[in-house]
Write an enzyme that holds these catalytic residues in place. Structure first.
Site, PDB file in Angstrom:
ATOM      1  CB  THR A 129      -0.940  -0.013   1.225  1.00  0.00           C
ATOM      2  OG1 THR A 129      -1.838  -1.124   1.112  1.00  0.00           O
ATOM      3  CG2 THR A 129      -1.746   1.270   1.343  1.00  0.00           C
ATOM      4  CG  HIS A 187      -1.647   4.082  -6.400  1.00  0.00           C
ATOM      5  ND1 HIS A 187      -2.995   4.359  -6.403  1.00  0.00           N
ATOM      6  CD2 HIS A 187      -1.149   4.664  -5.289  1.00  0.00           C
ATOM      7  CE1 HIS A 187      -3.284   5.079  -5.329  1.00  0.00           C
ATOM      8  NE2 HIS A 187      -2.173   5.280  -4.642  1.00  0.00           N
TER       9      HIS A 187
END
Length: 328
Positions: A129, A187
């Protein structure tokens, strides 16, 4: 459901995302009634704060929280873990160039990859993450040569969820009516949220929207720059939504995606859709029994092709930069 606790490691556990994530994990959002053992890694100066978080976890008296271990030694914390959620990363500070950020995070994810390689359980799965997530995952994966590459994934589920939410708001549909959303690429602000294969109530999402200008000029930039908009509004980065997406991604990976639907995960490319082999890039995937498979056979038009190529070019640049830094 197994009664053996699943050992789940969380790095950066005293941070903002960690604070949102730990209580969701301990309350059963990931595993339901199966017991969970939390292994929490932090840098030494943050251990005191982490002790306070553990006090709060204790005070919740979660019935399925089988144990909590904290520490600053990756090998101790990762020993025997079945799932590692690598949340902690060095944020970009004032005056930091992209290369500085890659270098600072490279050291973190090199060490964590090596530790996982040495001591994690044979069935370990690793979700990244902490940003830059795709390249951090690439660094960890490269430094864990004994762990199958398919066991590493970077988080693009937050982008996926953001895209579904924006599409629901535009069309008046429920989020549960929207299927087959795809995030391609990195991302980052170059990511490509693709509505052209998505469905709303079984109909093609782009046709339901019926407004190409909205898709290009509003939808795509809103999803891609949502993180910056949240920082602007609340003064700090999205934490609860990132934690929620981290749970969503791990749950689908471990237990399988829904029938007649797929999810977005950044995984190692096998060359599908022209994405260079070995890059960690977001794809549409189906998941089952802890494995993922890239959805094949989607038609990619010229508009989508250009968007995917732009994001994968950025990923290739990042890979080159960390190669030059000697991190992979």
């Amino acid at each position: 459901m197994s009664s053996t606790p699943l050992k789940v490691a969380v790095t950066g556990a005293a941070g903002q995302i960690g604070y949102s994530l730990l209580f969701r994990l301990a309350s059963g959002s990931l595993l339901g009634d199966r017991p969970i053992e939390l292994r929490l890694l932090e840098i030494t100066p943050a251990l005191k704060a982490l002790e306070g978080v553990v006090m709060e976890l204790d005070d919740c008296a979660f019935p399925n929280l089988a144990g909590v271990q904290i520490g600053d030694d990756a090998e101790q914390i990762f020993d025997g873990v079945n799932l590692a959620l690598l949340v902690g990363a060095r944020p970009r500070g004032p005056g930091m160039e992209r290369g500085d950020l890659l270098s600072a995070n490279g050291a973190i994810f090199t060490a964590q990859g090596k530790a996982l390689n040495k001591v994690a359980a044979d069935d370990v799965r690793i979700g990244v993450t902490g940003n830059p997530a795709n390249t951090n995952a690439l660094i960890a994966m490269t430094n864990a040569p004994d762990i199958p590459q398919a066991r590493f994934s970077a988080l693009t589920r937050l982008d996926h969820n953001r895209a579904i939410s924006q599409l629901a708001a535009k069309t008046g549909a429920a989020v549960t009516d929207i299927k087959k959303m795809t995030i391609w690429g990195n991302h980052s602000a170059t990511q490509y949220p693709d509505v052209f294969h998505a469905e709303i109530g079984g109909r093609n999402a782009a046709e339901v929207v019926g407004d190409q200008d909205w898709i290009e000029s509003t939808f795509i930039p809103t999803v891609a720059k949502r993180g910056a908009a949240i920082i602007e509004a609340r003064g700090s980065s999205s934490a609860a939504s990132a934690a929620s997406a981290t749970i969503d991604a791990a749950r689908d990976w471990l237990f399988g995606s829904a029938d007649a639907d797929w999810v977005s995960m950044a995984v190692v490319s096998d060359g599908s859709y022209g994405v260079p082999e070995g890059l960690i890039s977001s794809f549409p995937v189906t998941t089952k029994d802890g494995d993922w498979e890239i959805v094949q056979g989607l038609e990619i038009d010229d508009f989508s092709r250009a968007k995917i190529d732009a994001s994968t070019a950025e990923l290739a640049d990042e890979r080159e930069a960390v190669k030059e830094l000697g991190l992979i």
